[in-house]
Design a protein around this motif. Structure first.
Motif, PDB file in Angstrom:
ATOM      1  N   GLU A 309      -9.524   9.274   0.056  1.00 10.61           N
ATOM      2  CA  GLU A 309     -10.175   9.511   1.299  1.00 10.61           C
ATOM      3  C   GLU A 309      -9.505   9.038   2.501  1.00 10.61           C
ATOM      4  O   GLU A 309      -9.165   9.585   3.515  1.00 10.61           O
ATOM      5  N   LEU A 310      -8.685   7.933   2.233  1.00 12.84           N
ATOM      6  CA  LEU A 310      -7.731   7.169   3.197  1.00 12.84           C
ATOM      7  C   LEU A 310      -6.831   8.046   3.708  1.00 12.84           C
ATOM      8  O   LEU A 310      -6.653   8.273   4.798  1.00 12.84           O
ATOM      9  N   VAL A 313      -7.833  11.323   5.867  1.00 14.81           N
ATOM     10  CA  VAL A 313      -7.985  10.775   7.337  1.00 14.81           C
ATOM     11  C   VAL A 313      -6.474  10.557   8.047  1.00 14.81           C
ATOM     12  O   VAL A 313      -6.170  11.062   9.141  1.00 14.81           O
ATOM     13  N   ASN A 319      -5.668  10.856  13.090  1.00 12.51           N
ATOM     14  CA  ASN A 319      -4.997   9.758  12.578  1.00 12.51           C
ATOM     15  C   ASN A 319      -4.793   8.812  13.680  1.00 12.51           C
ATOM     16  O   ASN A 319      -4.883   7.726  13.563  1.00 12.51           O
ATOM     17  N   PHE A 322      -7.768   6.884  14.304  1.00 19.00           N
ATOM     18  CA  PHE A 322      -8.053   5.740  12.966  1.00 19.00           C
ATOM     19  C   PHE A 322      -7.156   4.784  13.287  1.00 19.00           C
ATOM     20  O   PHE A 322      -7.603   3.570  12.768  1.00 19.00           O
ATOM     21  N   LEU A 375     -14.272   3.916   9.566  1.00 15.70           N
ATOM     22  CA  LEU A 375     -15.059   4.778   8.735  1.00 15.70           C
ATOM     23  C   LEU A 375     -16.063   5.637   9.481  1.00 15.70           C
ATOM     24  O   LEU A 375     -16.115   7.081   9.077  1.00 15.70           O
ATOM     25  N   MET A 378     -13.352   8.314   9.896  1.00 15.20           N
ATOM     26  CA  MET A 378     -13.239   8.901   8.783  1.00 15.20           C
ATOM     27  C   MET A 378     -14.214  10.201   8.076  1.00 15.20           C
ATOM     28  O   MET A 378     -14.144  11.271   7.843  1.00 15.20           O
ATOM     29  N   ASN A 381     -13.873  13.222  10.276  1.00 20.02           N
ATOM     30  CA  ASN A 381     -12.780  14.068   9.821  1.00 20.02           C
ATOM     31  C   ASN A 381     -13.191  14.748   8.779  1.00 20.02           C
ATOM     32  O   ASN A 381     -13.196  16.075   8.428  1.00 20.02           O
ATOM     33  N   ALA A 385     -17.338  12.894   3.088  1.00 16.42           N
ATOM     34  CA  ALA A 385     -16.605  11.931   2.643  1.00 16.42           C
ATOM     35  C   ALA A 385     -17.518  10.836   2.183  1.00 16.42           C
ATOM     36  O   ALA A 385     -18.571  10.625   3.096  1.00 16.42           O
TER      37      ALA A 385
END
Length: 565
Positions: A309-310, A313, A319, A322, A375, A378, A381, A385
């Motif tokens: 998942e990291l 994103v 990005n 994030f 998060l 995330m 995105n 997730a």
């Protein structure tokens, strides 16, 4: 992973599979395939019972649960020793005397066919779904290592386990589990040793636990009596007792393990071995999670432990946003680390400990805020997730910080645990399907070869169902809690049926059948509307079956119970 890790991982799994297939060769009838000809010694029984319960979920999710929530989950097992004693006195002698293949055969002799079929049906639903969760756990490992979606690794892991279980039957399960548990104990001890060794030079085992304790992670005992608190002494002793009684006494995945004992005494000794070792084992596994937590007070943890998942994103249009939150997280960790070092110094000197503790807690709250902000990006995105990454905490630590070779061993341990518990579950599902459904309801007088083939076909069928459930398991949060919540929806009702069978001789089949249906309805209502913490559902469902059964029996003419031969 390095080539050494891949070599250790591959060799360990290959050894287990080949050993199990070799030891299980020659099963030519249903007795040998499902119960290993009832010939195994007590230590085989004990290790098999432990391995069936200690799935990959235990070794993957328990450290993550301790990392996030502390030690209080160990209270879940406080009712287990008493449950083992009750089972040794009551259940085991009856099962051995009747020479049953499954626990549910007894219910037809005591009540009637519909009660047996209904109880077997509840078991098949519960175990079929929860087996999918045990398959999903090791797929997380391969997904993280290979950086691919868990769908592909779930299909691979599930297929491997199904193939070797279909071939070998219960002997393959029992023999591989004995070797698995030996490797698992050694590997987890090494993991705990390495966590402490990787701490800063002036932070040893004791000081690491003190720091974790100041941050509310050493919460082993909670005497609060609160129906909405999941883990207290009372939920463990009372709710946990009924869950363990139902799991070990009526769940065919466990009953099938100790029915392989050569005598009543061998089966009893196997269960008592589990009673003595399970709580210390679970305590130590959770303690490893606490040590990992202490380690990450000095070493910056990932902002999110699920690399898949990291990466999604970080490779998206979100990005830049994030990365702003990542920088804020890095700064918050640097600030917290200073406070942790100050707390470590305060503990060494025995001065200003309350002030240093509050400073650490405040800094930790700021770190959590920075993480939660990241998060949120995330989730923007990818709305689907999964933001619960506790299942990835221990795995991330292992792959990033342990030496070559040991990484492969510990990953093999989690895979082996999954193989053992999944194989037991599939074997039990096959037992119940072939004996309680096919042999009893469809074809009562087939040949041994036909029953053997039906058992293998049933194993394959439930393997497919479990793999399908595994593909959904990512939506269930922490896997260790998810599998126990799922069990608590059914175990209370199943246990209530068996307790009525053993102790309430005036209650007949019709009363307990309809009482059980009513009980299950109320259990689902209680769960849906969150009337109580999930462990209490086991006690709630069990008591309802007994009460409804007695009331319904009083409303009809007295009926003598059917004699049990």
């Amino acid at each position: 992973m390095s080539w050494a890790d891949w070599a250790v991982l591959s060799a360990t799994i290959l050894l287990i599979v080949v050993y199990g297939i070799y030891k299980s060769r020659g099963a030519k009838n249903i007795d040998g395939y499902l119960l290993g000809d009832r010939s195994l010694p007590w230590y085989h029984v004990g290790l098999s019972v432990m391995a069936t319960q200690a799935s990959a979920i235990t070794f993957l999710s328990a450290p993550g649960l301790a990392y996030a929530d502390g030690m209080r989950f160990v209270q879940f097992y406080f009712g287990l020793p008493l449950a083992m004693i009750i089972l040794c006195i009551t259940f085991i002698p009856i099962y051995h005397k009747l020479k049953v293949y499954t626990a549910y055969e007894f219910l037809e002799q005591r009540f009637d066919l519909k009660t047996r079929a209904f109880t077997a049906f509840l078991f098949l639903i519960q175990r079929g779904l929860s087996t999918g969760i045990t398959i999903y756990a090791p797929s997380i490992i391969l997904s993280t290592i290979l950086n691919i979606d868990t769908t592909y690794t779930t299909l691979f892991i599930g297929s491997v386990v199904v193939i070797y279980t279909v071939y070998g039957g219960t002997k393959a399960v029992s023999y591989t589990q004995m070797l698995q548990m030996s490797i698992i104990f050694c590997g987890m001890f090494l993991a705990g040793f390495m966590v402490v060794k990787l701490m800063p030079a002036d932070v040893g085992f004791v000081k690491a636990l003190k720091i974790a304790g100041k941050m509310d992670r050493m919460n082993v005992i909670d005497w609060t009596f609160d129906l909405n608190n999941r883990y207290t002494v009372w939920t463990g002793i009372l709710g946990g007792l009924f869950l363990q009684l139902s799991y070990f006494g009526t769940d065919q995945s466990q009953v099938g393990r100790y029915l392989t004992g050569s005598t009543v005494a061998q089966s009893r000794m196997g269960l008592l071995m589990n009673a003595m070792l399970k709580i210390p084992m679970q305590f130590l596994i959770l303690l490893i999670g606490i040590l990992v937590f202490a380690f990450y007070q000095f070493q910056k943890p990932p902002i999110f432990f699920n690399n898949y998942e990291l990466n999604r994103v970080e490779n998206s249009s979100y990005n830049a946003d994030f990365q702003k939150h990542q920088k804020a997280f890095d700064q918050a960790f640097a600030d917290k680390k200073e406070k942790v070092l100050a707390l470590e110094e305060a503990l060494a000197k025995g001065q200003n400990i309350p002030q240093a503790t509050e400073a650490v807690k405040s800094a930790n709250a700021a770190l959590s805020d920075a993480r939660n902000s990241a998060l949120t990006v995330m989730k923007q995105n990818n709305p689907h997730a999964d933001l619960d990454d506790t299942n990835y905490v221990f795995l991330t630590f292992v792959t990033q910080h342990l030496p070559k070779g040991l990484v492969g061993l510990l990953i093999a341990i989690v895979c082996l645990a999954s193989m053992g518990s999944t194989a037991s579950a599939l074997n039990s599902l096959a037992s119940t399907t072939s004996v309680d459904i096919y042999k009893r309801l469809i074809h009562k007088s087939a040949t041994d070869l036909r029953y053997l083939n039906i058992s293998k076909l049933s194993t394959f069928f439930w393997g497919i169902i479990s793999i399908a459930m595994a593909l959904y398991a990512s939506k269930l949060g922490n896997l260790l809690e998810a599998v126990n919540i799922l069990g608590s929806l059914f175990y209370g009702t199943i246990l209530g049926i068996f307790l009525v069978a053993f102790y309430f001789k005036r209650v007949g089949g019709k009363a307990v059948f309809y009482g059980a249906i009513l009980s299950e309805v109320f259990v689902f209502i209680a769960f849906k509307y969150d009337w109580m913490a999930y462990l209490w559902l086991n006690l709630f469902g069990c008591v309802l079956v007994i009460v409804f059964g007695m009331l319904l029996q009083m409303l009809k003419k007295p009926q003598l119970p059917k004699p049990v031969n």
